[in-house]
Write an enzyme that holds these catalytic residues in place. Structure first.
Site, short mmCIF file in Angstrom:
data_model
loop_
_atom_site.label_atom_id
_atom_site.label_comp_id
_atom_site.label_asym_id
_atom_site.label_seq_id
_atom_site.Cartn_x
_atom_site.Cartn_y
_atom_site.Cartn_z
CG ASP A 37 -0.35 0.02 2.53
OD1 ASP A 37 -0.86 -0.64 3.45
OD2 ASP A 37 0.68 0.73 2.71
CE LYS A 59 -3.45 7.81 -2.97
NZ LYS A 59 -4.68 8.55 -2.65
CG MET A 173 -4.93 6.65 8.93
SD MET A 173 -5.81 5.17 8.42
CE MET A 173 -6.61 4.70 9.97
#
Length: 499
Positions: A37, A59, A173
């Site tokens: 990732d 992505k 996050m």
């Protein structure tokens, strides 16, 4: 029938390759397919073997996150092809890493799996910024909260409960929700003056820290243009950051250095650089291989049979030493067949390689390059001396030009190995160089400069700061348009000093 493979869910840590676990590193080297990732650091990606299949699920080409259901299907598909699949996840796979969801999918399909815990950013990133998440004089508990809201669901964080703990609060996050998080903490009763920090890209060359208070952190982060990935930390321990900060004090902190030397030369250079705080990307653009081909090998064996006719054996690289001595047994010979000879080397690295064979170098120039070695031999050797030069087929003419100035000497230039370009590193090199974040590129030979330019293609080379080993290497880098500095001698220690 093809046997089903296996999936390992492995934590890659917060970014630095040195924070990988031993088991994760072993799996990376042995895996058939690595599904990774966007939070896996480039330093780690650069260490993955070039022939390993890589699948980026962080992505897509449209810059949208790949849905979790699709990631699950990729793991299942690759495992059913019989592969050893490494699902490499930033931090720890079970700490907001959706590892549980992936295991559920694997279990439904009967795919065997293992979980390899990783170093989480919730503790490592504060530590790299001088912030202990617990300290007996300040706080005795730490609480980790996701700042990311799952699509379609309301945030369910009980801020009042968090404030009542009086512990250190770590939000992962949470950059996009930073202002909301700070406001909710104050509404829940935390003092606006409580120390708080946001830590961007910790453990990498881009590590940045903004310290403020709960009331002012969002505004300060906005002014400094802090973005993800970042860790938000709230608590009295944040006050210790300035006193305890250590990583930013290292001499090469903030440097992202790309090393182009062949992988077979080892990683001593990278270890030195990392010990000084640099982030190191390893992209070998060339590799060295023993000479092959029937005609060439026949010539090499012929010269080895004539060793008695030579008085000096000269080497211009450690790999030349290795190749030469590995070729002796194929010719029915061993180290005793060179016992009558004296030995010349280009520098300390080559001298050490010779020393590993139990042989001390007799000649080594003060300046470590081919021209200086040739000049030394032309000056020091007696008339009639025969020199056998064992080196690369791409060796430059400088050493021969200098030896030839003493017409009383004779020499044979014997190519015992070849230098080939690593075409399979092209995409990786371009990925690392495209955004201009690499601060320096290290070259240990002119052929490395040639390989770098060949793989990279069209590029604003005037933006590249090249750190070169030897004058010939520096000349090649300058010819390509790079800005250069050069090590005075061809040693790793001298090279690191130029960084």
């Amino acid at each position: 029938m093809m046997q089903t493979g296996k999936v390992w869910l492995a934590g890659a840590g917060p970014g630095s390759v040195e924070l990988l676990t031993v088991k994760a590193w072993k799996l990376i080297k042995a895996g058939d397919c690595i599904v990774y990732d966007r939070l896996v650091g480039n330093e780690i990606l650069s260490m993955i073997p070039a022939d390993t299949e890589l699948i980026n699920v962080g992505k897509s080409s449209g810059h949208h996150a790949i849905p979790q259901t699709e990631i699950n299907q990729i793991l299942i598909r690759e495992a059913k092809l019989g592969k050893k699949v490494i699902r490499l996840k930033g931090g720890d796979p079970f700490l907001f890493g959706r590892g549980g969801e992936e295991i559920e999918a694997l279990r439904r399909e009967g795919i065997p799996f293992e979980v390899v815990p990783g170093v989480s950013s919730c503790a490592a990133v504060p530590a790299y910024n001088g912030i202990p998440v617990t300290h007996r004089d300040y706080v005795s508990s730490v609480h980790i909260i996701t700042g990311h809201r799952r699509k379609g669901r309301d945030r369910q964080t009980d801020y009042e409960a968090l404030v009542r703990t009086k512990g250190t609060l770590v939000f992962l996050m949470g950059v996009q929700a930073l202002e909301e998080i700070m406001e909710n903490l104050m509404l829940a009763g935390i003092a606006g003056s409580m120390p708080a920090a946001i830590l961007q890209q910790g453990t990498t060359a881009d590590q940045r820290r903004v310290t403020a208070t709960v009331a002012t952190l969002a505004e300060e982060a906005r002014k400094r243009q802090i973005g993800p990935p970042s860790v938000i930390i709230v608590g009295e321990v944040v006050k210790l950051a300035e006193e305890f900060a250590w990583h930013e004090q290292l001499p090469l902190s903030g440097e992202r250095i790309l090393v182009t030397r062949p992988a077979e030369r080892g990683d001593k250079l990278q270890e030195y650089l990392r010990a000084l705080g640099a982030e190191v990307l390893t992209v070998p653009v060339i590799r060295t291989v023993p000479a092959d081909g029937q005609k060439r090998l026949k010539r090499i064996r012929k010269e080895l049979k004539r060793l008695r006719e030579y008085q000096v054996l000269a080497f211009t690289s450690p790999y030349g030493v290795q190749c030469f001595f590995e070729m002796l047994p194929d010719a029915g010979m061993d180290v005793r067949d060179v016992s009558h000879m004296r030995f010349a080397v280009i520098g300390e690295g080559t001298a050490n390689a010779l020393k590993d064979k139990g042989i001390r170098a007799d000649y080594m120039p003060g300046h470590y390059d081919g021209r200086s070695l040739g000049r030394l031999l032309a000056k020091e050797l007696k008339d009639g001396t025969g020199i056998l030069l064992a080196r690369s087929s791409m060796g430059g003419p400088e050493i021969l030009e200098e030896i030839s100035k003493n017409q009383a000497l004779s020499y044979t230039d014997l190519a015992v190995y070849d230098t080939v370009f690593m075409e399979n590193q092209r995409e990786r090199l371009r990925l690392f160089m495209k955004d201009g974040s690499v601060t320096k590129v290290i070259f240990t030979s002119s052929s490395a400069v040639e390989g770098f330019c060949r793989l990279l293609g069209e590029y604003p080379y005037e933006t590249v700061q090249a750190v070169c080993m030897g004058g010939k290497t520096e000349e090649a880098a300058k010819a390509a348009g790079m800005r250069t500095v050069a090590a005075r001698n061809a040693s790793i220690e001298e090279l690191v000093l130029q960084c």
